[in-house]
Structure formats: C-alpha cells, structure tokens
Motif scaffolding. Structure first.
Motif, PDB file in Angstrom:
ATOM      1  N   THR A 152      39.705  35.999  46.091  1.00 42.45           N
ATOM      2  CA  THR A 152      38.940  38.056  45.459  1.00 42.45           C
ATOM      3  C   THR A 152      37.412  36.620  45.038  1.00 42.45           C
ATOM      4  O   THR A 152      37.181  36.332  44.504  1.00 42.45           O
ATOM      5  CB  THR A 152      38.954  38.442  44.474  1.00 42.45           C
ATOM      6  N   ASP A 153      36.607  38.547  45.262  1.00 37.19           N
ATOM      7  CA  ASP A 153      35.223  37.869  45.070  1.00 37.19           C
ATOM      8  C   ASP A 153      34.280  38.736  44.173  1.00 37.19           C
ATOM      9  O   ASP A 153      33.293  38.351  43.557  1.00 37.19           O
ATOM     10  CB  ASP A 153      33.858  38.016  46.272  1.00 37.19           C
ATOM     11  N   SER A 154      35.203  39.608  43.110  1.00 36.33           N
ATOM     12  CA  SER A 154      34.788  40.535  42.674  1.00 36.33           C
ATOM     13  C   SER A 154      34.466  39.379  40.929  1.00 36.33           C
ATOM     14  O   SER A 154      34.851  38.833  40.682  1.00 36.33           O
ATOM     15  CB  SER A 154      36.384  40.772  41.550  1.00 36.33           C
ATOM     16  N   GLU A 158      34.312  36.903  36.829  1.00 36.24           N
ATOM     17  CA  GLU A 158      33.733  36.173  36.035  1.00 36.24           C
ATOM     18  C   GLU A 158      33.183  36.765  34.513  1.00 36.24           C
ATOM     19  O   GLU A 158      32.791  35.793  33.849  1.00 36.24           O
ATOM     20  CB  GLU A 158      31.737  36.740  36.746  1.00 36.24           C
ATOM     21  N   GLU A 272      24.023  40.074  40.666  1.00 39.76           N
ATOM     22  CA  GLU A 272      26.003  39.324  39.959  1.00 39.76           C
ATOM     23  C   GLU A 272      26.032  38.962  38.087  1.00 39.76           C
ATOM     24  O   GLU A 272      27.191  39.738  38.042  1.00 39.76           O
ATOM     25  CB  GLU A 272      26.426  38.497  41.006  1.00 39.76           C
ATOM     26  N   GLY A 305      28.318  30.988  42.902  1.00 39.85           N
ATOM     27  CA  GLY A 305      28.042  31.633  42.693  1.00 39.85           C
ATOM     28  C   GLY A 305      27.444  31.445  40.913  1.00 39.85           C
ATOM     29  O   GLY A 305      27.013  30.320  40.701  1.00 39.85           O
ATOM     30  N   ARG A 325      31.953  29.665  39.925  1.00 34.81           N
ATOM     31  CA  ARG A 325      32.770  30.332  41.463  1.00 34.81           C
ATOM     32  C   ARG A 325      32.362  29.129  42.493  1.00 34.81           C
ATOM     33  O   ARG A 325      31.660  28.608  42.994  1.00 34.81           O
ATOM     34  CB  ARG A 325      31.837  31.378  41.778  1.00 34.81           C
ATOM     35  N   ASP A 327      33.397  28.409  47.179  1.00 32.13           N
ATOM     36  CA  ASP A 327      33.575  29.106  47.994  1.00 32.13           C
ATOM     37  C   ASP A 327      34.004  28.757  48.752  1.00 32.13           C
ATOM     38  O   ASP A 327      34.848  28.865  49.838  1.00 32.13           O
ATOM     39  CB  ASP A 327      32.503  29.764  49.059  1.00 32.13           C
ATOM     40  N   SER A 339      37.551  32.690  48.186  1.00 36.17           N
ATOM     41  CA  SER A 339      36.766  32.457  47.222  1.00 36.17           C
ATOM     42  C   SER A 339      37.982  32.165  45.668  1.00 36.17           C
ATOM     43  O   SER A 339      38.344  33.194  45.829  1.00 36.17           O
ATOM     44  CB  SER A 339      35.578  33.815  47.040  1.00 36.17           C
TER      45      SER A 339
ATOM     46  N   ASP B 402      39.412  44.247  42.795  1.00 32.86           N
ATOM     47  CA  ASP B 402      38.710  44.575  43.669  1.00 32.86           C
ATOM     48  C   ASP B 402      38.788  46.130  43.845  1.00 32.86           C
ATOM     49  O   ASP B 402      39.775  46.586  43.683  1.00 32.86           O
ATOM     50  CB  ASP B 402      39.215  43.615  44.896  1.00 32.86           C
TER      51      ASP B 402
END
Lengths: 462, 462
Positions: A152-154, A158, A272, A305, A325, A327, A339, B402
């Motif tokens: 997930t890139d939510s 973070e 972000e 990220g 983060r 990838d 990710s 998400d």
C-alpha cells in the motif's frame, strides 16, 4: 588450559542486563502488536545468493560467511587458492549470516507472495551480524526491531509509524527525543530548484557534511560531483533551506511551498508530509513532536518517499531509530512495484541511552523478590508450601537450596538484591509465625504462615 | 532472475506460527522466572577453541564454522589445500555457531566466576545450529530453552525441575505426558550387581535397544562389549528390573532397594530419588506424575546423578524435554568440581505436539482483533480517534489503509480471520452510530462512537 574468551565484537548479556533488555523488547513488541503488525522470524542463515549484491561492495565484505559442511575442500585446486580470497569464497561457502532484517523480509514476501494477504504488516526482532571493526557502540552481533507495511502507498502508514515512535519512546520513559522527518520528493524538488534535477543524492551527501567541513569545502565537493557553477550560485539560499529544521513544522512547510513552487515533485513531497501530519492530528495525538528537516537523507538510494530518524537528546550517540518509504524492496527478487514503509528500532543504542540517563524503571532489572531461608530440614516442610503459594501469586520466589549458615544465605540475598527474606527456624516451625525481613530497611516482622503471601504480594506491589 | 530459496534445514516462521511459538516461549519463560531462574544470553558465535572437542568427533563435524573475514586465504599454501578439509579448516576459520546452550553457559560461568553469586540459577532461550542431515522434525536451526542451577548439590533443585516440568506442560495445555526419572547411581548399582562395575554406560546403551532388536541381539551386543558370560547369567532378572517402569514409583523403589541391597552406590541413588520425591510432595504437589525408569540413560557419559526425560503421550515424536545432574560442566574450561542440574525444553517438538493434538488455545494464534473500514477520507476523521481508543484499551486494532471497495476490505478481514469489523460510511459519520460487524456470526449492530470501545473490549474478552 587456555582461558576461554569471547569472539571480538560479541557480548554476553548477564541477568541484570537481560532483564533490562527484555523490558525494551517487550515494550517495542507490545506497541508493534497493538498496531496490528504481525510477528515474523526468518533463519539466521541465508543463501549467499540472497544476500550478496544487496548492501554494496562494502556490505558484501562485511557478511559473515559460513564454511560449507562436509569435505568442502575436496575439489579445490592450487589455482583456486592462488586466485585469492574473493574468488575462493564462493567455492567453499554458500551461506551467510543475515546482515539486516530487510533483505530476508523481502525474500520472505517474494517466496510467499501468493499466500500473503496484502497489505502485509510484519514486525521482526532478531539479531543481525556484521564483520565490522568492533568499536564503542558497534558490535558484530546486535538486534534490530523492524516494523514494515508493504502493498500500500497509503500515508496512513507513515502516520502510524510516527505514532508508534511516540508510543515506544514514551513507554520506555525516553521523553526527550527528536523525531526528524523528510521526504525524498522534497529533496528532489530542491535539486530541481538549483538546476540539478535528479541529483538529490550527491547533493544531500555533500550538504550533510556542512557542520564538519564548512561551506567552502561543501562547495568544492559539489563541484567535484559535477554540479555546475550556475547551480551553486544560490548556495546560500540552499543552505538557508537546509537549516529550516529549527523552525516549527508549519513554518517549514510554508517556506518550502514558496521556495519549491516551481517544482512539481517538490510540491508532491510537501503535500505528502502535510497529509501525514494531518492524519497524526486526527488520531488525537496533539503533542506529537516532529521536526521537518529538509537535509535528512538516510540511505537515500533506497528511500522514495518519507524518511524518518529519531535521536535521543542529552546523549552523545547516533540515531536510535530510523526508516522510510521504499518502492523497490522486492525488485531484486523479481517482484517490482511493491511499495512499503518501515521503521527500525536499535535496541542496543536504546539500552545505552536508558542506562546513561538512568531511565530504567526500578523493577526492570529486578530478579528474585523473595528468598526463603530454612534453618534446617524440618523448616523446609513449612517453607515449601509457602514457596508454592508465592509462585502461584506470581511472585518470583526461591528457597536457598542448601542447609547452611544463616549469614551465608543472607549474603546471597544481599548479593542478588532480593528485597524480602522469609526466615524459618525451629521457633517459626513451632509457632507457625514466620519472620519476614525487609532487606532494604532491615525491618523484621512476625507473620503467620497463612498471611505471609498476602503480605508479600502487597509489599512487592507497593 | 533466480527465485530465492531458503538454505536446507532452515525455516521461516510466519505470523500464525510465530504467535503460537511466542505462546510457548512466554509460558516457559514465565515458569522459569517464577522459579527465580535468571535470564542469560550468549553470542551466536563462539571461538572454535571453546566449541571443539566438547561434543565428540561427530559433534565437531556438525559445527557450522564461520569463514574468517578479510583476506583469509592470503597465507594459504598448496600444501594447506592438499592436506584436506580437516586440516584446512583451522587455517581459515576461528569461529563457529553455538551447538547447544550448555557449553556457552559453562564458558560464561568460568569467565564470570568471581562476579557470580553461587548457587547460580540461569535460563537461556536461544537458537542453536547443527549441520545435521535435515529430515522431518530435525532442523539445522532450532531453539533450546534451558534452565540450570550450578554451585549446589541440593536435591531441592531436582525437585524444582520436576515441579517446573509439571507447571510448563500444564500451562501449555499438554495434560497427557510421561515424566521419566532415573539416577546414574542406580544404573551403576545394577552394573555392580551383575559383576560389571563401572560398565553402566555400555550396559544401558545395549539394553536401550531391547524393544528394537530383541533379547538375543542385546546379549550379543553385551558380549561384544566385553561383558562376561557370568554377568549375563542373570539377564532375565536384569531385564525384569529394566521393565520396572510400568509399576508405580513406591513399588519400583521397594524392588530396587531389595535387588541392589549389596550395592552402596545403588542405595545412594535410591536414597536421592526418594528424597527428591519427598520434596516434591512437601511442596504440596500431590498429583505429580513420575515414572521411575531404571533404563533411562540419556547422555550418560555426561550425567552423574538424576536423569529426566519427558514424552508427550499420543504423538509419535521423541522426547520434548530432558536433563539431569552433572558434576563436570566447567571442568573443560579449568574449573572442576562444580555440580549442577538442568532441564531443556525443545520448543520445536512441543510446537509439533500441540499442533497435532490441537492444544493451542484459540487466541494463541490470533492477530488483529478489530479492523476499521472507512468508506472515504471523511470517515477516517471519525475512525482515527476510535482506533486510538481501542489500542489504548490494549486491543490489537488496525484501519484499512487505502480507500477502496468495501468488499475488498472485508475480504482482507476474512483472510486475516479478524473477528470484528467497524464500518464507517457517510451515514455513520452523520449519525455518530458506527456499524460493528461480528465476522464469525455475521451479526451487525449500530453502536455510538463513545460506546464502541467498551463493546469491543467486552466482546473480545468473552
């Protein structure tokens, strides 16, 4: 007979150290678990094909390699030996000890890709090994405690890492820490701004040395790394940006938004960061202490990220926690585009910080709470049921195993810093009234056998 | 790209396995701690000089050896290679991975002899490595959990080991186990009795094979090992003695006392056993299940007094725990005459037993207790404070990171066997009434945000 020794760079952890270390491990594990990270353990050994090439040339050198078992030298030729260690190694060794927890995690994810439910949240607390030159605070075997979410890139992930960092350090009692956060996209925006797009890596490596070598030498290094004179014209403005972390987060974001207004990627990074901080606030965590530091660039080649780093204030020691983060965790194993974001806590450094600042709670190092001292074999018949009841009440209790001089048994209690001793002699056996001694104050009470456990329980909890 | 693999004989432990393993580790650790054993950890690597010669020739072969770091081959000659693996090894390797926890413990005791308070009670729970041929139930990396007392020959220690064994297996839920106990001195008495004093080692090795190879072949083996025909005359009486373990302990002791009446050392062993059982009874532990088995001889070359072994009934697997008293733990390191007694629990086999008999408590493997499912970004603002409250109440909670289809999020909950899901959509945000779904029953309730944590807490504890 030769005196036994430890391999250099390794350590024994005796009882008191271990109890304090277990306090740290338990605190971190509880937080990881509450945040629904799931436990994982991987083997100490990995195939060298899994490990090599993942940590750079230096890393390959620092891997501990395991000699093949059996008759490993059977097919070696003179030539194999003459060609030197580097070429000889793969002929006699196919396994190595893990160097970190990240590569084994990536290997696990790829091997189990079809069985894992994504997003996958895992934590892992295991030792790692590096054949580094041992020095103060640097060991050849040390523990890492990592938590990662992949799939997930939510930015919620973070935010949760920021929350976990706060929870762990607060629960450990380390109140005074600095959490720095940055985003690689902001660094990329800065590189764009000075006309050196994509050069955020070398840029941050050079700027990182500012405190040590001064502005002129930083400029020299940037020139050497191929930065044009045009890109260095605004170096003072650049350095001003890089000292922003002294301001509060809202100010830093406002200034960055203005300075990077022409950089799309820069604005993305700022966005972000903003959303992450908003989520932290929505969680209800008002007093999060976060410094936005545009210079922060740990392991930049790796992160894509957010970037995190935690230092304990008031102690001269490196970072106690860090992460970010990425990838490309699993692309080295043929699974691109996954990710993830992770955080690592350094138990050995956290231990040193807590030790130096005297932050361990008084009972964190405590062992035996009660020692029973029987004067003779008959006293044991009274002592043993009491011993059992104490343990049933979850009190750490022991009975001195030998029948010997009372002084010797009390010396044992003192050496082990046992807070309470129950003395049982013939008088105690006859009357059923046991003598309970508080070893700190020296106070001594007579308490009947059926009430002694309740007394100890309340005294130990006081 | 090559698919990554694991070195043979090693394993990953994924989340569900890990949670069950942690249940076992925690249970054993709690018992060790209540009995006032103190934690110790030693490094994974030891100098080969510490390890070699301690486990016999076969053990030396099974040690994993670590290649020296740096240019290890620099001084190698053709001759070094020509002489074969055995002679080459010490020239390129000076460290090995620990093979058990006993030798590192002995090394620790000797190195810290002046600082340790005796008697010293320690426990140690760490992996060990053996370059054995992997097969079902035999791994190259596995955990040992050892508890030892050194510096006393008090039989209280034997009694406490019996009590710990009962506590550990009862707390694990393994009710049906067999604890066998013997004493080397009884075996010595039997050897004396048949006119082969000092030969208890070969005697018990041969008798141990009775079930497999039958009486005639046992006799052959004893003849081969130099037992005289005279000593074998009373072989039937001997075999009768060796099947005594079917009787209850008091009967066995009575018969042994009679048969070994002429052996001083035999009587000594019987006396030790009797006192040990008496101490267990005085502790108040009436329902101890102990089989006295005169054939029990694990690692006889090592043990000098009591010998323990535990098997789980109803599962075809070797012993799950074993130990005994030794007098020579530290003599290999120049510190003779230190008596001690210890027990070791095999976590991997205990896991297999519990798995096969379905003995893990339902929550032992459980991960996330609550998943929050927000339908959109606005729902998160309601969800995040609830998430925080759940964790503060020590509930393992997570929010799906998400914003995606509700079905996908519920699939995630099902795949992870999450028992409760809190659904938050625009209706829930407006009314403040959250939808709580029990994923097992399918039941769904509307509960106000301020009451949902209390509801979940009581439901999770039910």
């Amino acid at each position: 007979m030769q005196k036994p020794t430890l391999p250099k760079g390794t350590r024994d952890f005796g009882p008191e150290q271990m109890r304090k270390r277990l306090f740290i491990f338990d605190t971190i594990r509880q937080t990881f678990q509450r945040f629904a990270f799931q436990p994982l353990e991987t083997p100490s050994m990995e195939n060298l094909s899994t490990l090599m090439g993942k940590y750079g040339d230096e890393g390959d050198q620092l891997l501990f390699k395991i000699l093949n078992s059996g008759d490993f030298a059977a097919n070696l030729t003179e030539l194999d030996v003459a060609q030197g260690s580097k070429k000889l190694t793969p002929k006699i060794s196919e396994k190595g000890l893990r160097y970190d927890l990240t590569v084994p995690f990536a290997r696990y994810v790829v091997m189990n890709r079809n069985a894992l439910t994504m997003p996958f949240k895992r934590y892992q607390m295991q030792p790692v090994w590096r054949a580094d030159r041992p020095q103060k605070g640097r060991y050849r075997e040390f523990y890492q405690c990592d938590a990662d979410v992949v799939g997930t890139d939510s930015l919620l992930c973070e935010a949760e890492i920021i929350l976990m960092i706060h929870e762990v350090f607060q629960n450990l009692g380390i109140q005074d820490f600095t959490l720095k956060i940055n985003n690689r996209k902001i660094l990329a925006g800065i590189a764009e701004m000075i006309g050196a797009p994509g050069q955020e890596g070398p840029l941050s490596v050079a700027i990182d040395k500012l405190d040590k070598i001064g502005k002129e030498k930083v400029l020299d290094e940037l020139r050497e790394r191929g930065f044009s004179e045009a890109s260095l014209v605004s170096i003072d403005e650049l350095l001003a940006l890089f000292s922003l972390q002294k301001l509060d987060p809202d100010n830093v974001l406002t200034i960055l938004e203005d300075k990077l207004r022409k950089s799309e990627i820069g604005q993305l990074g700022i966005g972000e960061l903003k959303e992450t901080l908003e989520l932290v606030q929505q969680y209800g965590f008002e007093n999060a202490r976060i410094d936005i530091d545009p210079t922060l660039a740990r392991g930049l080649s790796y992160y894509t990220g957010a970037i995190f780093e935690v230092k304990a204030n008031g102690v001269q020691i490196g970072s106690v926690s860090g992460g970010g983060r990425y990838d490309n965790l699993t692309s080295a194993f043929g699974m691109p585009g996954l990710s993830g974001v992770g955080i690592s806590f350094g138990v050995d450094r956290i231990y040193d910080v807590m030790d130096e600042l005297n932050l361990f709670p008084p009972n964190a190092g405590q062992g035996t709470q009660v020692l029973i001292v029987p004067f003779d074999a008959e006293a044991r018949t009274v002592a043993l049921p009491v011993l059992r009841q104490l343990r049933t009440a979850d009190i750490t209790a022991e009975m001195y195993p030998d029948i010997t001089k009372v002084k010797k048994m009390l010396d044992y209690a003192n050496a082990k810093q046992v807070p309470f001793v129950i003395l049982i002699g013939s008088e105690e056996v006859q009357t059923g009234e046991l003598s309970v001694k508080n070893m700190l104050t020296g106070e001594q009470h007579k308490i009947s056998a059926d009430k002694v456990v309740a007394f100890i329980v309340s005294a130990c909890k006081a």
